[in-house]
Design a protein around this motif. Structure first.
Motif, PDB file in Angstrom:
ATOM      1  N   MET A   1       0.817  -1.194   0.000  1.00 59.86           N
ATOM      2  CA  MET A   1       0.000   0.000   0.000  1.00 59.86           C
ATOM      3  C   MET A   1       0.859   1.256   0.000  1.00 59.86           C
ATOM      4  SD  MET A   1      -2.780   1.415   2.777  1.00 59.86           S
ATOM      5  CE  MET A   1      -1.844   0.939   4.176  1.00 59.86           C
ATOM      6  N   THR A   2       1.867   1.286   0.801  1.00 61.06           N
ATOM      7  CA  THR A   2       2.615   2.524   0.973  1.00 61.06           C
ATOM      8  C   THR A   2       3.251   3.012  -0.328  1.00 61.06           C
ATOM      9  OG1 THR A   2       4.603   1.349   1.655  1.00 61.06           O
ATOM     10  CG2 THR A   2       3.099   2.015   3.386  1.00 61.06           C
ATOM     11  N   LYS A   3       3.829   2.105  -1.064  1.00 58.34           N
ATOM     12  CA  LYS A   3       4.494   2.508  -2.305  1.00 58.34           C
ATOM     13  C   LYS A   3       3.489   3.054  -3.317  1.00 58.34           C
ATOM     14  CE  LYS A   3       7.996   0.167  -3.968  1.00 58.34           C
ATOM     15  NZ  LYS A   3       8.790  -0.898  -4.592  1.00 58.34           N
ATOM     16  N   GLU A   4       2.352   2.392  -3.439  1.00 61.57           N
ATOM     17  CA  GLU A   4       1.346   2.820  -4.412  1.00 61.57           C
ATOM     18  C   GLU A   4       0.792   4.205  -4.075  1.00 61.57           C
ATOM     19  OE1 GLU A   4       1.250  -0.143  -2.885  1.00 61.57           O
ATOM     20  OE2 GLU A   4       1.286  -1.671  -4.443  1.00 61.57           O
ATOM     21  N   LEU A   5       0.545   4.456  -2.813  1.00 62.17           N
ATOM     22  CA  LEU A   5       0.013   5.765  -2.411  1.00 62.17           C
ATOM     23  C   LEU A   5       1.023   6.876  -2.649  1.00 62.17           C
ATOM     24  CD1 LEU A   5      -1.973   5.161   0.876  1.00 62.17           C
ATOM     25  CD2 LEU A   5      -2.832   5.993  -1.293  1.00 62.17           C
ATOM     26  N   LYS A   6       2.260   6.611  -2.343  1.00 66.09           N
ATOM     27  CA  LYS A   6       3.298   7.623  -2.555  1.00 66.09           C
ATOM     28  C   LYS A   6       3.440   7.918  -4.047  1.00 66.09           C
ATOM     29  CE  LYS A   6       8.032   8.841  -1.461  1.00 66.09           C
ATOM     30  NZ  LYS A   6       9.265   8.462  -0.770  1.00 66.09           N
ATOM     31  N   ILE A   7       3.461   6.883  -4.872  1.00 62.68           N
ATOM     32  CA  ILE A   7       3.573   7.057  -6.318  1.00 62.68           C
ATOM     33  C   ILE A   7       2.379   7.843  -6.848  1.00 62.68           C
ATOM     34  CG2 ILE A   7       3.518   5.840  -8.538  1.00 62.68           C
ATOM     35  CD1 ILE A   7       5.201   3.621  -7.119  1.00 62.68           C
ATOM     36  N   LEU A   8       1.195   7.498  -6.393  1.00 62.34           N
ATOM     37  CA  LEU A   8      -0.027   8.175  -6.811  1.00 62.34           C
ATOM     38  C   LEU A   8       0.027   9.663  -6.424  1.00 62.34           C
ATOM     39  CD1 LEU A   8      -2.789   7.589  -8.101  1.00 62.34           C
ATOM     40  CD2 LEU A   8      -3.643   7.119  -5.813  1.00 62.34           C
ATOM     41  N   ARG A   9       0.463   9.930  -5.218  1.00 62.05           N
ATOM     42  CA  ARG A   9       0.565  11.314  -4.738  1.00 62.05           C
ATOM     43  C   ARG A   9       1.560  12.103  -5.572  1.00 62.05           C
ATOM     44  NH1 ARG A   9       4.032  13.267  -1.373  1.00 62.05           N
ATOM     45  NH2 ARG A   9       4.618  11.286  -0.432  1.00 62.05           N
ATOM     46  N   ILE A  10       2.682  11.508  -5.872  1.00 61.48           N
ATOM     47  CA  ILE A  10       3.706  12.182  -6.666  1.00 61.48           C
ATOM     48  C   ILE A  10       3.220  12.402  -8.098  1.00 61.48           C
ATOM     49  CG2 ILE A  10       6.019  11.912  -7.661  1.00 61.48           C
ATOM     50  CD1 ILE A  10       6.773  10.537  -4.957  1.00 61.48           C
ATOM     51  N   LYS A  11       2.540  11.402  -8.680  1.00 62.60           N
ATOM     52  CA  LYS A  11       1.981  11.541 -10.033  1.00 62.60           C
ATOM     53  C   LYS A  11       1.031  12.723 -10.134  1.00 62.60           C
ATOM     54  CE  LYS A  11       1.758   7.129 -12.418  1.00 62.60           C
ATOM     55  NZ  LYS A  11       0.845   6.055 -12.825  1.00 62.60           N
ATOM     56  N   HIS A  12       0.272  12.951  -9.057  1.00 65.91           N
ATOM     57  CA  HIS A  12      -0.690  14.050  -9.039  1.00 65.91           C
ATOM     58  C   HIS A  12      -0.061  15.357  -8.553  1.00 65.91           C
ATOM     59  CE1 HIS A  12      -3.576  10.803  -9.592  1.00 65.91           C
ATOM     60  NE2 HIS A  12      -4.407  11.738 -10.002  1.00 65.91           N
ATOM     61  N   ASP A  13       1.237  15.309  -8.305  1.00 67.95           N
ATOM     62  CA  ASP A  13       1.999  16.494  -7.912  1.00 67.95           C
ATOM     63  C   ASP A  13       1.398  17.187  -6.688  1.00 67.95           C
ATOM     64  OD1 ASP A  13       4.191  18.216  -8.201  1.00 67.95           O
ATOM     65  OD2 ASP A  13       3.008  19.654  -9.364  1.00 67.95           O
ATOM     66  N   VAL A  14       1.085  16.395  -5.666  1.00 69.04           N
ATOM     67  CA  VAL A  14       0.579  16.952  -4.415  1.00 69.04           C
ATOM     68  C   VAL A  14       1.477  16.504  -3.261  1.00 69.04           C
ATOM     69  CG1 VAL A  14      -1.824  17.196  -5.117  1.00 69.04           C
ATOM     70  CG2 VAL A  14      -1.083  15.071  -4.103  1.00 69.04           C
ATOM     71  N   THR A  15       1.508  17.320  -2.247  1.00 72.08           N
ATOM     72  CA  THR A  15       2.328  17.009  -1.073  1.00 72.08           C
ATOM     73  C   THR A  15       1.512  16.241  -0.048  1.00 72.08           C
ATOM     74  OG1 THR A  15       1.707  19.054   0.048  1.00 72.08           O
ATOM     75  CG2 THR A  15       3.657  19.138  -1.399  1.00 72.08           C
ATOM     76  N   GLN A  16       2.210  15.695   0.927  1.00 76.11           N
ATOM     77  CA  GLN A  16       1.528  15.017   2.023  1.00 76.11           C
ATOM     78  C   GLN A  16       0.646  16.003   2.784  1.00 76.11           C
ATOM     79  OE1 GLN A  16       4.915  13.264   4.023  1.00 76.11           O
ATOM     80  NE2 GLN A  16       4.374  11.243   3.229  1.00 76.11           N
ATOM     81  N   GLU A  17       1.087  17.253   2.876  1.00 83.06           N
ATOM     82  CA  GLU A  17       0.289  18.277   3.553  1.00 83.06           C
ATOM     83  C   GLU A  17      -1.060  18.471   2.870  1.00 83.06           C
ATOM     84  OE1 GLU A  17       4.591  19.463   4.392  1.00 83.06           O
ATOM     85  OE2 GLU A  17       3.501  18.786   2.651  1.00 83.06           O
ATOM     86  N   VAL A  18      -1.054  18.497   1.541  1.00 77.02           N
ATOM     87  CA  VAL A  18      -2.291  18.700   0.785  1.00 77.02           C
ATOM     88  C   VAL A  18      -3.247  17.534   1.015  1.00 77.02           C
ATOM     89  CG1 VAL A  18      -3.265  18.844  -1.551  1.00 77.02           C
ATOM     90  CG2 VAL A  18      -1.241  20.186  -0.960  1.00 77.02           C
ATOM     91  N   VAL A  19      -2.731  16.325   0.936  1.00 78.76           N
ATOM     92  CA  VAL A  19      -3.580  15.143   1.133  1.00 78.76           C
ATOM     93  C   VAL A  19      -4.095  15.097   2.570  1.00 78.76           C
ATOM     94  CG1 VAL A  19      -3.738  12.637   0.981  1.00 78.76           C
ATOM     95  CG2 VAL A  19      -2.337  13.883  -0.666  1.00 78.76           C
ATOM     96  N   ALA A  20      -3.229  15.399   3.523  1.00 78.80           N
ATOM     97  CA  ALA A  20      -3.642  15.413   4.925  1.00 78.80           C
ATOM     98  C   ALA A  20      -4.778  16.407   5.134  1.00 78.80           C
ATOM     99  CB  ALA A  20      -2.460  15.764   5.822  1.00 78.80           C
ATOM    100  N   GLU A  21      -4.650  17.588   4.556  1.00 83.25           N
ATOM    101  CA  GLU A  21      -5.696  18.605   4.677  1.00 83.25           C
ATOM    102  C   GLU A  21      -7.006  18.118   4.066  1.00 83.25           C
ATOM    103  OE1 GLU A  21      -6.424  22.917   2.727  1.00 83.25           O
ATOM    104  OE2 GLU A  21      -4.534  22.717   3.829  1.00 83.25           O
ATOM    105  N   LYS A  22      -6.919  17.472   2.910  1.00 83.54           N
ATOM    106  CA  LYS A  22      -8.113  16.939   2.252  1.00 83.54           C
ATOM    107  C   LYS A  22      -8.836  15.931   3.154  1.00 83.54           C
ATOM    108  CE  LYS A  22     -10.615  16.552  -1.501  1.00 83.54           C
ATOM    109  NZ  LYS A  22     -11.482  17.637  -1.909  1.00 83.54           N
ATOM    110  N   LEU A  23      -8.056  15.165   3.916  1.00 88.15           N
ATOM    111  CA  LEU A  23      -8.618  14.149   4.807  1.00 88.15           C
ATOM    112  C   LEU A  23      -8.971  14.707   6.185  1.00 88.15           C
ATOM    113  CD1 LEU A  23      -6.218  11.174   3.997  1.00 88.15           C
ATOM    114  CD2 LEU A  23      -8.589  11.444   3.247  1.00 88.15           C
ATOM    115  N   GLY A  24      -8.605  15.961   6.435  1.00 88.97           N
ATOM    116  CA  GLY A  24      -8.862  16.554   7.746  1.00 88.97           C
ATOM    117  C   GLY A  24      -7.926  16.030   8.814  1.00 88.97           C
ATOM    118  N   LEU A  25      -6.698  15.692   8.404  1.00 86.93           N
ATOM    119  CA  LEU A  25      -5.710  15.126   9.316  1.00 86.93           C
ATOM    120  C   LEU A  25      -4.500  16.045   9.434  1.00 86.93           C
ATOM    121  CD1 LEU A  25      -5.566  11.519   7.800  1.00 86.93           C
ATOM    122  CD2 LEU A  25      -6.867  12.235   9.810  1.00 86.93           C
ATOM    123  N   LYS A  26      -3.718  15.826  10.492  1.00 86.04           N
ATOM    124  CA  LYS A  26      -2.413  16.476  10.589  1.00 86.04           C
ATOM    125  C   LYS A  26      -1.472  15.748   9.639  1.00 86.04           C
ATOM    126  CE  LYS A  26      -2.843  17.881  15.370  1.00 86.04           C
ATOM    127  NZ  LYS A  26      -2.233  17.811  16.702  1.00 86.04           N
TER     128      LYS A  26
END
Length: 65
Positions: A1-26
């Motif tokens: 899971m971890t590798k696929e999510l990181k690759i997906l995030r990078i493909k969409h050119d978003v940071t962990q901060e952006v995804v965390a905010e979308k999920l309402g997480l730190k």
């Protein structure tokens, strides 16, 4: 899971901060989820499915294998 999510995030050119905010997480909580240390909730998966426009097959591949 971890590798696929990181690759997906990078493909969409978003940071962990952006995804965390979308999920309402730190950022630190999202990082732990992305690394597989904490499980994603069903609500998290639904949000990420829409955010990344994932197919049901991709959801299964990323979150259930």
């Amino acid at each position: 899971m971890t590798k696929e999510l990181k690759i997906l995030r990078i493909k969409h050119d978003v940071t962990q901060e952006v995804v965390a905010e979308k999920l309402g997480l730190k950022k630190t909580t999202y990082c732990r989820k992305e690394k597989g240390k904490i499980a994603f909730s069903l609500q998290d998966v639904k949000i990420l499915k829409e955010f990344y426009n994932l197919t049901p097959e991709e959801v299964v591949q990323i979150f259930l294998t």
